[in-house]
Scaffold this active site. Structure first.
Site, PDB file in Angstrom:
ATOM      1  N   TRP A  34       0.620  -1.192   0.028  1.00 32.41           N
ATOM      2  CA  TRP A  34       0.168   0.072  -0.188  1.00 32.41           C
ATOM      3  C   TRP A  34       0.995   1.188  -0.108  1.00 32.41           C
ATOM      4  O   TRP A  34       0.446   2.260  -0.807  1.00 32.41           O
ATOM      5  CB  TRP A  34      -0.896  -0.059   1.186  1.00 32.41           C
TER       6      TRP A  34
ATOM      7  N   ASP B 106      -2.585   6.324   6.303  1.00 36.84           N
ATOM      8  CA  ASP B 106      -3.242   5.507   5.560  1.00 36.84           C
ATOM      9  C   ASP B 106      -3.713   4.698   6.728  1.00 36.84           C
ATOM     10  O   ASP B 106      -3.021   3.431   6.789  1.00 36.84           O
ATOM     11  CB  ASP B 106      -2.774   4.971   4.371  1.00 36.84           C
TER      12      ASP B 106
ATOM     13  N   LYS C  13     -12.671  -2.198   5.738  1.00 36.17           N
ATOM     14  CA  LYS C  13     -12.162  -3.205   6.742  1.00 36.17           C
ATOM     15  C   LYS C  13     -12.665  -2.834   8.454  1.00 36.17           C
ATOM     16  O   LYS C  13     -12.957  -3.985   8.600  1.00 36.17           O
ATOM     17  CB  LYS C  13     -10.534  -2.717   6.675  1.00 36.17           C
TER      18      LYS C  13
END
Ligand SMILES: *Cc1c(COP(=O)(O)O)cnc(C)c1O
Length: 360
Positions: A101, A171, A195
């Site tokens: 990511w 993030d 999530k």
């Protein structure tokens, strides 16, 4: 049979929340309408959105100098919105590379400015957090971006970088609300909802007021945080149903002791699973350095990859679903977000021990 869903995302939601949503599906609080059918500017939906924001502010103790935005486009759109909004005429931004990511965020930022990768863990296959004293930071950077939890690699920071006057950007897609955080240490926090918050389609952004209103020339209106902030996240139609479900999740968190209680539960769940891996005499192994192991996403390998298919098949038959690891890592991955009960991890560990006895 009880089903436990270990998907990395979209992921398990609290059962109570789904039940409440079902009860309210056709008629929200006597309005005669489903939340899906409501005008986003009507009094019913504006009350839902306001409550969701207030509850999130309470859960994370978000200070008053920060805006909470309910956006769309996932974390991926934030990879672009962050440089567009936060470069503010400065030549470069600092990024930490701790895995998949981070890499995606870096690649997108490079379209808008220079990126200085201050530290990376690629020398050991993205399995640890580089020590802060090795980071080659630029004190004039527009901001420093990092990924506190790498969902794919299972690497999580257990500390917060101290970047002084350089705004810290995080993030938190896969670990927001899993533990208390000090929001005042951050310039901007973002998270895709699917999530640890709610359904896919909603992205939560928490941004400090002084970072608004300095977008790169040519930035589309929809990508300007200030436009969304000035319009209470209703410049255009927001993801109304996603905001509603997120609001129910926030209420569920509050009923269950908030993020402090979640952290205790998450520590207990993660310990149970990592202990089982470490006690398996190498039948299972987790490649991540012990201090940097994620509480949310637990990757593990079987000592013989030829057993993977059988492991997954038997797990499925017991209602232990979506354990296949990410294609870039292989093996297994168990995602154990807030909504995964301890009983789910106990069931997984029971199965793992039995499988190791049979095949070890
Ligand atoms: C899932 C995830 C993303 C991607 O989210 P999208 O909503 O699909 O854009 C980005 N970063 C992290 C840490 C993630 O876990």
């Amino acid at each position: 049979m009880t089903i436990y869903n270990f998907s990395a995302g979209p992921a398990v939601l609290p059962r109570e929340v789904l039940q409440q949503a079902r009860e309210e599906l056709l008629d929200w609080h006597g309005s005669g309408m489903s939340v899906m059918e409501m005008s986003h500017r009507g009094k019913e939906f504006t009350s839902i959105a306001a409550a969701a924001e207030a509850d999130l502010r309470e859960l994370l103790a978000i200070p008053s100098g920060y805006k909470v935005l309910f956006l769309q486009g996932g974390a991926h759109l934030q990879f672009a919105m962050i440089p567009l909004n936060l470069l503010r005429g400065k030549p470069s931004a600092d990024y930490v590379n701790t895995g998949e990511w981070s890499k995606k965020a870096i690649g997108e930022a490079r379209k808008f400015g220079a990126v200085n990768v201050v530290a990376s863990n690629t020398d050991r296959n993205c399995t640890y957090v580089p020590a802060f004293d090795t980071w080659q930071r630029d004190k004039n950077a527009a901001y420093l971006h990092y990924t506190p939890n790498e969902t794919i690699g299972g690497v999580e920071f257990n500390w917060v970088p101290e970047t002084g006057a350089v705004p810290l950007v995080a993030d938190m897609s896969s670990n927001i609300l899993s533990r208390p955080i000090d929001v005042s240490k951050y310039g901007l926090i973002y998270a895709g909802a699917q999530k640890n918050i709610g359904p896919a389609g909603l992205t939560v952004v928490i941004v400090r007021d002084d970072l608004l209103g300095q977008v790169l020339p040519g930035t589309p209106t929809m990508l300007d945080y200030k436009v969304h902030a000035d319009n209470g996240s209703m410049y255009n139609t927001p993801p109304t149903y996603g905001i509603y479900i997120a609001g129910l999740v926030f209420q569920w968190l509050k009923r269950n002791g908030g993020v402090a209680q979640m952290e205790q539960a998450n520590i207990a769940k993660a310990r149970l699973l990592y202990d089982a891996i470490d006690a398996s005499n190498g039948f299972y192994n987790c490649p991540v350095a012990k201090p940097d192991r994620s509480r949310m996403n637990v990757p593990f390998m079987l000592k013989d990859a030829a057993l993977d298919g059988d492991f997954l098949k038997q797990a499925d038959a017991r209602g232990l679903l979506q354990l296949k690891g990410h294609r870039s890592v292989g093996g297994m991955r168990a995602s154990i977000y807030n909504a995964m009960p301890l009983a789910g991890v106990q069931a997984l560990v029971g199965f793992m021990n039995e499988f190791a006895r049979q095949r070890g």
